[in-house]
Design an enzyme around this catalytic site. Sequence first.
Site, PDB file in Angstrom:
ATOM      1  CE  LYS A  47      -4.513   1.015   0.227  1.00  0.00           C
ATOM      2  NZ  LYS A  47      -5.625  -0.430   0.401  1.00  0.00           N
ATOM      3  CG  ASP A  92      -7.585   3.450  -0.994  1.00  0.00           C
ATOM      4  OD1 ASP A  92      -7.946   2.095  -0.931  1.00  0.00           O
ATOM      5  OD2 ASP A  92      -7.443   3.890   0.069  1.00  0.00           O
TER       6      ASP A  92
HETATM    7  P1  NAD Z   1     -13.617   7.891  -2.214  1.00  0.00           P
HETATM    8  O1  NAD Z   1     -12.311   8.999  -2.402  1.00  0.00           O
HETATM    9  O2  NAD Z   1     -13.651   7.156  -3.965  1.00  0.00           O
HETATM   10  O3  NAD Z   1     -14.354   7.821  -0.931  1.00  0.00           O
HETATM   11  C1  NAD Z   1     -14.974   8.174   0.237  1.00  0.00           C
HETATM   12  C2  NAD Z   1     -15.567   9.003   0.605  1.00  0.00           C
HETATM   13  O4  NAD Z   1     -15.646   8.424   1.621  1.00  0.00           O
HETATM   14  C3  NAD Z   1     -15.836  10.258   0.288  1.00  0.00           C
HETATM   15  O5  NAD Z   1     -17.808   9.863   0.217  1.00  0.00           O
HETATM   16  C4  NAD Z   1     -15.456  10.764   1.529  1.00  0.00           C
HETATM   17  O6  NAD Z   1     -16.614  12.023   1.378  1.00  0.00           O
HETATM   18  C5  NAD Z   1     -16.465   9.698   2.310  1.00  0.00           C
HETATM   19  N1  NAD Z   1     -16.027   9.995   3.857  1.00  0.00           N
HETATM   20  C6  NAD Z   1     -14.228  10.558   3.752  1.00  0.00           C
HETATM   21  N2  NAD Z   1     -14.337   9.885   5.560  1.00  0.00           N
HETATM   22  C7  NAD Z   1     -15.676  10.091   6.348  1.00  0.00           C
HETATM   23  C8  NAD Z   1     -16.552   9.877   7.487  1.00  0.00           C
HETATM   24  N3  NAD Z   1     -15.770  10.225   8.392  1.00  0.00           N
HETATM   25  N4  NAD Z   1     -17.107   9.889   7.166  1.00  0.00           N
HETATM   26  C9  NAD Z   1     -17.949   9.024   5.480  1.00  0.00           C
HETATM   27  N5  NAD Z   1     -17.865   8.998   4.602  1.00  0.00           N
HETATM   28  C10 NAD Z   1     -16.646   9.738   4.595  1.00  0.00           C
HETATM   29  O7  NAD Z   1     -12.697   5.873  -1.957  1.00  0.00           O
HETATM   30  P2  NAD Z   1     -13.128   4.999  -2.038  1.00  0.00           P
HETATM   31  O8  NAD Z   1     -12.626   4.037  -3.114  1.00  0.00           O
HETATM   32  O9  NAD Z   1     -14.801   4.777  -2.509  1.00  0.00           O
HETATM   33  O10 NAD Z   1     -12.977   4.544  -0.951  1.00  0.00           O
HETATM   34  C11 NAD Z   1     -13.736   3.917   0.325  1.00  0.00           C
HETATM   35  C12 NAD Z   1     -12.899   2.998   1.278  1.00  0.00           C
HETATM   36  O11 NAD Z   1     -13.073   1.632   0.244  1.00  0.00           O
HETATM   37  C13 NAD Z   1     -11.725   2.831   1.566  1.00  0.00           C
HETATM   38  O12 NAD Z   1     -11.750   2.109   3.004  1.00  0.00           O
HETATM   39  C14 NAD Z   1     -11.065   2.265   0.249  1.00  0.00           C
HETATM   40  O13 NAD Z   1      -9.921   1.816   0.972  1.00  0.00           O
HETATM   41  C15 NAD Z   1     -11.844   1.044   0.390  1.00  0.00           C
HETATM   42  N6  NAD Z   1     -11.494   0.297  -0.833  1.00  0.00           N
HETATM   43  C16 NAD Z   1     -11.997   1.328  -1.481  1.00  0.00           C
HETATM   44  C17 NAD Z   1     -11.712  -0.033  -3.464  1.00  0.00           C
HETATM   45  C18 NAD Z   1     -11.509   0.176  -4.823  1.00  0.00           C
HETATM   46  O14 NAD Z   1     -11.273   0.166  -5.565  1.00  0.00           O
HETATM   47  N7  NAD Z   1     -11.673   2.136  -4.545  1.00  0.00           N
HETATM   48  C19 NAD Z   1     -11.142  -1.180  -3.075  1.00  0.00           C
HETATM   49  C20 NAD Z   1     -10.889  -1.641  -1.921  1.00  0.00           C
HETATM   50  C21 NAD Z   1     -11.661  -0.795  -0.540  1.00  0.00           C
END
Ligand code: NAD
Length: 422
Positions: A102, A142
């Site tokens: 990561k 991410d």
């Molecule tokens: P992103 O940046 O697209 O979205 C994150 C969202 O979370 C945003 O809408 C933001 O406003 C919101 N957010 C941030 N802090 C917050 C809080 N305290 N309360 C509520 N909402 C909050 O990111 P993403 O890619 O959607 O990732 C979200 C999660 O999923 C992360 O934990 C990431 O590690 C995990 N993840 C993502 C992927 C991927 O393919 N993008 C794959 C596996 C895991």
Amino acid sequence: MNAFSNALAQLKKAADLIKLDAPILEILKNPKRLFEFSLPIKMDSGDLKVFHGYRVQWNDARGPFKGGIRFHPKVDIDEVKALAFWMTIKCAVVGVPYGGGKGGIEVDPKKLSVSELERLSRAYARALTPLIGPDVDVPAPDVNTTPQIMAWMVDEYSKMVGHWSPATFTGKPLAVGGSQGREEATGFGGFIALRELLNSLKIKKSTGLTVAVQGFGNVGYHVARLLHEAGFKIVALSDSRGGIYDKKQKGMDPKNVMQTKQEKGLIDGCYCVGTVCDCENYQAITNEQLLTLPVDILVPAALENQITEKNAGRIKAKIILEMANGPTTPEAETKLLKKGTVIVPDVLANAGGVATSYLEWVQNRQGYYWEKKEVLAKLEKIMIESFAAVWKAGQAYKTDLRAAAYAVALERIGSAIKAKNS
Ligand code: NAD
């Protein structure tokens, strides 16, 4: 609450359960390599600003390190270590031939101009260049890192090494070797995992089950959209600035909420369909309130440590689908398991992202690209088989789904380490 100590606690619980060999546990408790970077960037004002970045390469027993890059003001080495460790487990759970890694930069990208963001992304790719490659370490997006950012990074990396190397980054735009279906893959994988869980629990009628989703970014939006399309009722949604609750629990179309968010810049307490807004039957809620709403399914899809010892007692959902990484602390999990909550752990629920990154990597390496239907069919198969392996381990070890997923992963990683060292 430290994500890394939570990760180690999860590892220890599963290692005890399956009586993991001590040397394998010792290897998995520590990163193989860990890098920190200073990234000086010329800002639009002409000033020089130095950003701090990280890359952690946790374990590569099963294949190249694999894991996303996070841009967030709270990124620190412990968070990146936890995320790299979880990637190691996750890749093994879904059986893709990768280890785990990561990366991240301590930055609020919303405070940068587009050209500053590009310079920072390219500087990070240059710092990574000697450390990554299709057979070494394959980064991806991410939180706050987009396909556009991957395009800048793969371009910079390719210039540095002197040849086009699309398989070094995944999550790229289609125009530069991205995969069909990658954008919605994580949400789609979570949707399949939930469907398999409901089948295993013999819950026949999913139509009408109520769902609250915390985090309305890439993952939260797509999982909410797919659940809505399948007849679940999305009754609450939130992002970092707060959320909306459908008091009558009739169910919202996430597409409408996304449109409002794009127009107003935030999710407020009104539900709008086109230009017609209803502010009476909906209310603004905080992220903390969202977690404790009376719903059937809670989907944390934002950041770590949201479900804690403090609020676990007030959580009413019977099922938690962990789309974020590390949203539930071990103390909270103990409380929730005691009251019968079923948790689909992050290392399974959100593994559709890395599974499709793997499919993108395969397409890049063979130079032959699949249609979206084919990609999603391959992903669905991976998720069905992975869920079945985890469910089976849960029954065999009489344990919860996280410990079961870790058991599956540790056995696979342990076999690879043993094969290389026997
Ligand atoms: P992103 O940046 O697209 O979205 C994150 C969202 O979370 C945003 O809408 C933001 O406003 C919101 N957010 C941030 N802090 C917050 C809080 N305290 N309360 C509520 N909402 C909050 O990111 P993403 O890619 O959607 O990732 C979200 C999660 O999923 C992360 O934990 C990431 O590690 C995990 N993840 C993502 C992927 C991927 O393919 N993008 C794959 C596996 C895991």
